[in-house]
Design an enzyme around this catalytic site. Structure first.
Site, PDB file in Angstrom:
ATOM      1  CE  LYS A 152      36.620  53.100  26.046  1.00  0.00           C
ATOM      2  NZ  LYS A 152      37.648  52.323  26.628  1.00  0.00           N
ATOM      3  CD  GLU A 171      41.257  38.818  33.569  1.00  0.00           C
ATOM      4  OE1 GLU A 171      41.035  39.819  33.524  1.00  0.00           O
ATOM      5  OE2 GLU A 171      40.553  37.986  32.925  1.00  0.00           O
ATOM      6  NE  ARG A 186      36.540  36.924  34.381  1.00  0.00           N
ATOM      7  CZ  ARG A 186      35.986  37.424  33.357  1.00  0.00           C
ATOM      8  NH1 ARG A 186      36.463  38.614  32.847  1.00  0.00           N
ATOM      9  NH2 ARG A 186      34.986  37.063  32.786  1.00  0.00           N
TER      10      ARG A 186
END
Length: 628
Positions: free
Chosen positions: A281, A366, A394
């Site tokens: 990244k 979640e 969610r």
């Protein structure tokens, strides 16, 4: 003129040799750094997928072949290679390019994403549709290792492996999502990527067995099917192979030639294939490589130094939430905090440092976070679950059944409520009131400023039962913070200004907009009352009934969709109380909202002083008073 300007569609990549591909990769990185340093955006994730994206578009024929991007915040390179270079400087701006895949932008954006762990499910759908229609194109899902912690990804892997349909999953493994990854999957991938011998052992063992005279081939065949501990220890990608995938990797995600070779190999195989690609990244930009979390979603910065532009402003609601929770936790050892892979984004980093043994990062999960919190609550703790509004969607079933039905002592901290700006419709938190206010047992609050947020969080901790507190992404109002906490009476609104002609009802920061509008209305001869609702559930029936009969004109304003929101709740209350003859105007959003700065979006949708003045004109208040 650089190479990037010559790329108008993916097929233009086919003629480039390895030298030109490296030059193109450098130009892409420079373009992204230049634009994102001005606009802000997701930089580190996009810098990490340059070679991977080039390889995908060289080995697959988009848009005929379908490339489904998970989360979607790593698709800037994809946009640059699919005819959007000229508009790239508008990315994440009002009326500009979306920061995520968007079907109306390009035929190359086959599926819109903004929440994680959805790509494999969508890809299985594309693949099955292809099979039913007798077509022959390829389907590829590109998913990060962080998104692989989401349960939906495993559900899709299970279905794909069972169905045995031809498709490819590219696992972009950069060792983190927004914050460092957690959990068993993260540990498993770490073993795969860090052991240089791991990916050679399967072939070596099989080759050794086959050399046994007479029986070698049979033994190798038996062992290849065995599920004993030796295989579990030595076969790379076993978890994927057991789910029915052919596993290829791990490979260097910045080796352009190698990626293309493996993708070509994957195309030739039957059934589902998983290609494990290890990337870095922030690749190619030192500040982003050193601080990938900071440069995941970054505001404007100096491209030469990587220094992020600082603005003198009050602390954000998120920061106030985090500081307040730490203060409360010092006094109450029962308080624990839960994050779904975003401790930094939700302001919990101070809590992590001060109370590491009382903090739980469950990964991008979640649903698990909310039910886990219910279990903690019934075990005697006071869990606070901090999740963005858009991601709480969610976990609706878990909030309803596992928390509210059982009246668990759980605090739902709903961060990023309302429009959030440049990330657009997948990230705006404009549905939480509609989906949560109808749930029995759930106390639902929203503060007008950062000081009230502190008191609401204190009130939520003191309350026995489930409580939700919604607050925006923006900076606070700059008000003074009280030194001591106080409980806010459940279901009681606050009259900030009395009036006889019209009542302005608001929650959250919209309250201050109403106060400004009331002053403007006063100059136009209209005496407006301003009420800070504070509670969405329960509503202050006595106070609302009083002002409905007194002013006979209501204007509600909310940073939320109109259907099922605050205005709808007040209308329901008037009907239940049998109060008739109240002229009503509701200000809010009519549907999905595109990206733009928060002030731009508020003004565009009438959530402003001007919008309230126009509502007063529609109620004929200004004209009526002027005539009298």
């Amino acid at each position: 003129m650089g190479l990037l300007e010559e790329i108008h569609e993916p097929k233009d990549l086919q003629t480039l040799d390895s030298t030109k591909l490296k030059t193109l990769a450098q130009e892409i990185r420079r373009e992204m750094i230049d634009v994102i340093s001005k606009n802000g955006g997701h930089l580190a994730s996009n810098l990490g997928v340059v070679e991977l994206t080039l390889a995908l578009h060289r080995k697959f024929d988009s848009p005929d072949d379908k490339i489904v991007w998970d989360v979607g915040h790593q698709t800037y390179v994809h946009k640059l290679l699919t005819g959007r270079l000229e508009r790239f400087n508008t990315i994440r701006q009002y009326n500009g390019l979306s920061g995520f895949p968007k079907r109306v932008e390009s035929a190359h954006d086959c599926f819109e994403t903004g929440h994680s762990s959805t790509s494999i499910s969508a890809a299985v759908g594309f693949a099955k549709a292809r099979d039913v229609l007798g077509e022959r194109h390829h389907v590829v899902a590109v998913i990060g290792d962080g998104a692989m912690t989401g349960g939906m990804a495993f559900e899709a892997l299970n279905h794909a492996g069972h169905s045995e349909t031809n498709m490819i999953v590219v696992l972009n493994d950069n060792e983190m999502s927004i914050s460092p990854n957690v959990g068993a999957m993260s540990s498993y991938l770490n073993r795969l990527r860090t052991d240089p011998l791991y990916d050679k052992r399967k072939e070596e063992i099989e080759d050794l067995l086959k050399r046994i005279p007479g029986i070698g081939s049979k033994v190798a065949k038996v062992v290849s099917k065995a599920k004993d501990s030796l295989k579990y220890l030595l076969v790379p990608g076993l978890i994927f192979e057991e789910l029915g995938f052919t596993y290829l990797g791990p490979i260097d995600g910045h080796d352009q030639s190698l990626i293309e070779q493996v993708l070509e190999q994957a195309k030739q195989k039957k059934g589902p294939v998983l290609v494990h690609v290890v990337t870095r990244k922030g690749k190619g930009y030192k500040p982003a490589e050193e601080n990938p979390g900071v440069f995941h979603g970054v505001g404007p910065f100096d491209p030469d130094t990587g220094k992020i532009a600082e603005k003198s402003a009050p602390p954000t609601y998120t920061a106030i939430f985090g500081e307040t929770l730490c203060t409360l936790a010092k006094a109450d050892p029962r308080i624990v905090a839960i994050s779904a892979a975003m401790p930094s984004g939700t302001g919990l980093n101070p809590f992590v440092h001060q109370f590491p043994e009382r903090f739980y990062d469950v990964g991008i999960a979640e649903q698990h976070a909310v039910t886990f919190a219910a279990g903690l609550a019934f075990g005697g703790l006071k869990p606070v679950v901090a999740i963005y509004s858009t991601f709480y969607q969610r976990a609706y079933d878990q909030v309803l059944h596992d928390v509210c039905l059982q009246q668990a002592n759980v605090v739902l901290a709903i961060d990023r409520a309302g429009v959030v700006g440049d990330d657009g419709p997948t990230h705006h938190g404009v549905f939480d009131i509609s989906i949560f206010r109808v749930i029995p047992n759930l106390i639902f609050m929203a503060p007008k400023d950062e000081n009230e947020l502190r008191h609401m969080l204190y009130t939520a901790i003191q309350h026995s039962g489930p409580v939700a507190v919604r607050y925006p992404r923006s900076v606070g109002q700059g008000v003074k913070l009280d030194e001591t906490f106080k409980e806010i009476p459940i279901g009681k609104a606050e009259v900030l200004r009395d009036g006889r002609d019209v009542t302005l009802l608001a929650i959250g920061p919209m309250v201050h907009t109403c106060l400004q509008a009331a002053q403007e209305l006063y100059h136009r001869g209209v005496d407006a009352a301003v009420i800070n609702m504070r509670y969405i559930n329960p509503l202050d029936r006595e106070l609302l009934s009083h002002y409905a009969r007194l002013t006979k004109h209501f204007i509600t304003i909310e940073d939320h969709v109109l259907k099922g929101g605050l205005g709808s709740a007040v209308l329901e209350l008037l009907e239940e109380e049998g109060i008739e003859g109240v002229a009503f105007e509701r200000l809010g959003y009519a549907g999905f909202i595109d990206q733009g700065s928060i002030p731009q979006l508020h003004i565009a949708h009438g959530l402003s002083v001007a919008g309230i003045m126009q509502a007063a004109e529609r109620l004929q208040l200004i004209r009526r008073v002027a005539q009298s």
